[in-house]
Design a protein around this motif. Structure first.
Motif, PDB file in Angstrom:
ATOM      1  N   PHE A 308       0.934  -1.667   0.142  1.00 15.72           N
ATOM      2  CA  PHE A 308       0.136  -0.012  -0.260  1.00 15.72           C
ATOM      3  C   PHE A 308       1.203   1.286   0.069  1.00 15.72           C
ATOM      4  N   ALA A 309       1.659   1.437   1.204  1.00 14.99           N
ATOM      5  CA  ALA A 309       2.929   2.124   0.452  1.00 14.99           C
ATOM      6  C   ALA A 309       3.572   3.130  -0.578  1.00 14.99           C
ATOM      7  N   ILE A 310       3.746   1.571  -1.563  1.00 16.23           N
ATOM      8  CA  ILE A 310       3.957   1.712  -2.787  1.00 16.23           C
ATOM      9  C   ILE A 310       3.119   2.471  -3.775  1.00 16.23           C
ATOM     10  N   PHE A 311       2.219   2.647  -3.558  1.00 19.95           N
ATOM     11  CA  PHE A 311       0.651   2.650  -4.004  1.00 19.95           C
ATOM     12  C   PHE A 311       0.370   4.107  -3.981  1.00 19.95           C
ATOM     13  N   MET A 312       0.638   4.413  -2.393  1.00 21.18           N
ATOM     14  CA  MET A 312       0.821   5.675  -2.279  1.00 21.18           C
ATOM     15  C   MET A 312       1.932   7.390  -2.931  1.00 21.18           C
ATOM     16  N   GLY A 314       3.401   5.851  -5.366  1.00 17.19           N
ATOM     17  CA  GLY A 314       3.461   6.307  -6.795  1.00 17.19           C
ATOM     18  C   GLY A 314       2.100   7.478  -6.781  1.00 17.19           C
ATOM     19  N   MET A 315       1.695   7.705  -6.312  1.00 16.98           N
ATOM     20  CA  MET A 315      -0.278   8.052  -6.404  1.00 16.98           C
ATOM     21  C   MET A 315       0.417   9.398  -6.076  1.00 16.98           C
ATOM     22  N   PHE A 316       1.162  10.091  -4.882  1.00 17.40           N
ATOM     23  CA  PHE A 316       0.957  11.289  -4.744  1.00 17.40           C
ATOM     24  C   PHE A 316       2.345  12.061  -4.678  1.00 17.40           C
ATOM     25  N   THR A 321      10.452   6.757  -7.929  1.00 17.56           N
ATOM     26  CA  THR A 321      11.163   5.494  -9.086  1.00 17.56           C
ATOM     27  C   THR A 321      11.210   4.310  -9.038  1.00 17.56           C
ATOM     28  N   GLY A 322      11.051   3.933 -10.342  1.00 15.18           N
ATOM     29  CA  GLY A 322      11.008   1.938 -10.625  1.00 15.18           C
ATOM     30  C   GLY A 322      12.138   2.104  -9.250  1.00 15.18           C
ATOM     31  N   ARG A 323      12.951   2.058  -9.324  1.00 17.35           N
ATOM     32  CA  ARG A 323      14.534   1.645  -8.458  1.00 17.35           C
ATOM     33  C   ARG A 323      14.506   2.135  -6.573  1.00 17.35           C
ATOM     34  N   SER A 324      13.119   3.450  -6.557  1.00 16.22           N
ATOM     35  CA  SER A 324      13.378   3.815  -5.479  1.00 16.22           C
ATOM     36  C   SER A 324      12.437   2.717  -4.507  1.00 16.22           C
ATOM     37  N   ALA A 325      11.131   3.025  -5.652  1.00 10.07           N
ATOM     38  CA  ALA A 325       9.618   1.217  -5.192  1.00 10.07           C
ATOM     39  C   ALA A 325      10.269   0.519  -5.032  1.00 10.07           C
TER      40      ALA A 325
END
Length: 400
Positions: A308-312, A314-316, A321-325
């Motif tokens: 859920f943190a990754i989605f948040m 990415g959305m906000f 970035t992809g690597r940091s996510a």
């Protein structure tokens, strides 16, 4: 029902005292429920695929609001069902099964059971009169209040006065002097209250309808889960890494590059069967692992918070970035897994640097926060940010 709930301290809605070990502390449960429910609605494949089957965005929103309304009614209703079952068995202890209350002594020379723990239950096959009399003679069945073996012949005969060949539960169960003199049952028995009440107390037609509803609800969750896992395997393993593509091409008599979504159903069906078999095997063994509620909390803690943190992020945010996510997801998952394992299993307690352990609701909260922090710092340090135009429509505030 409400009177008994109040008397036995089952009616409190909010537990305002802060306690790291408290499973139901409002200070921990409120953020836990917020994050876990948002994770389910935002980052869960089962929910997302249901949204995607709607005919329009308007219908997706309508279904979401209807679901929120239903859950707002369902949770208090289920709580009332639980309290009602508690009230029924407290006022009708003779309807409880002996297996729910009886405990046995340990081998000679060893200390007797600690009643505060989940003592060993007798095997269901031993509950015939001959087997129980043999255990009484061997001193294995204990008197509930004195925790001593039954020896008085008169009391032994009272054990078999339950009627219909049943043991007298009142002779076997212990009453808690601090909890309004309530009858104490083994924790594992709580999972059996509802099905046993349905089969023993309700009329045949009503019990059948309720059991059918329970099976239907279970099936709707299971088929969604099986389909979701199969879809994820097809999308992230089959399409991306080529898993099973050559086999599928040979089966369809096509070149690998000619395969389409319709062909993938041939691979998806045996996948669903395999996943279903594995899930069934797990369900048969989960009783030996622990409470299904604790298992669910552990899974949500380990994967739900970081995902859920990754989605948040990415959305906000534009920083992630992809690597940091990916870094944040891995770090957050290991972090929550460490918190959960170190506070759950005594063999891993040495991994926890503090003396006071924490309840299972906290790893999700800290894991979510930790993942967000790692994602932000990773984005700042690793670079590779996309422009505003590239993120248009993907980040809040950058286009519709």
């Amino acid at each position: 029902v409400i009177g008994l709930a109040v008397e036995h301290d089952r009616a409190s809605v909010l537990e305002m005292e802060f306690n790291w070990k408290g499973k139901w502390s409002t200070w921990g449960m409120a953020p836990h429920l917020l994050i876990s429910m948002l994770s389910f609605y935002v980052a869960d494949q089962i929910t997302v695929q249901r949204f995607l089957t709607a005919r329009s965005l308007k219908e997706s929103k309508r279904s979401f609001l209807l679901n929120c309304l239903s859950i707002s009614i369902m949770i208090p209703a289920l709580s009332l069902v639980g309290v009602s079952l508690f009230a029924y068995y407290q006022t009708h202890p003779e309807e409880m099964r002996p297996i729910w209350v009886v405990n046995t002594g340990k081998a000679e020379g060893q200390p007797l059971l600690d009643w505060s723990a989940d003592g060993p239950l007798l095997d269901r096959a031993t509950f015939d009169e001959q087997a129980v009399r043999k255990m009484v003679a061997e001193g294995k069945i204990l008197r509930p209040n004195t925790v001593e073996p039954f020896e008085d012949p008169e009391r032994v005969e009272q054990l078999f006065s339950g009627g219909d060949g049943r043991l007298n539960v009142r002779m076997l169960a212990r009453r808690n002097p601090d909890g309004g003199r309530e009858w104490i049952v083994n924790r594992k028995a709580q999972d059996e209250f509802m099905p046993r009440f349905l089969t023993d107390q309700l009329p045949v037609g009503i019990a059948g309808l309720i059991l059918a509803a329970l099976f239907a609800a279970s099936m709707s969750s299971m088929d969604s889960g099986l389909n979701s896992i199969s879809m994820l395997v097809i999308t992230d393993v089959h399409r991306r890494w080529g898993f099973g593509r050559r086999w599928l091409a040979r089966k369809k008599g096509k070149a690998v590059e000619e395969l389409n979504e319709e062909d993938e159903i041939t691979l998806a069906r045996p996948l669903v069967l395999l996943i279903g078999v594995l899930a069934t095997l797990f369900s048969l063994s989960y009783g030996h692992i622990g409470s299904i509620f604790d298992i669910m909390i552990a899974i949500v803690n380990t994967f739900g918070g970081p995902l859920f943190a990754i989605f948040m992020l990415g959305m906000f945010t534009r920083v992630t970035t992809g690597r940091s996510a990916l870094l944040a997801l891995l770090a957050g998952t290991f972090f929550t897994l460490w918190m959960m394992a170190a506070n759950t299993y005594k063999s891993l307690a040495f991994l926890w640097p503090w003396n006071e352990t924490i309840a299972g609701i906290w790893p999700l909260i800290f894991g979510f926060s930790f993942t967000v922090i790692v994602g932000l710092l990773g984005g700042l340090l690793l670079g590779g940010h996309k422009s505003r135009s590239e993120l248009r429509g993907l980040v809040v505030g950058l286009g519709p």
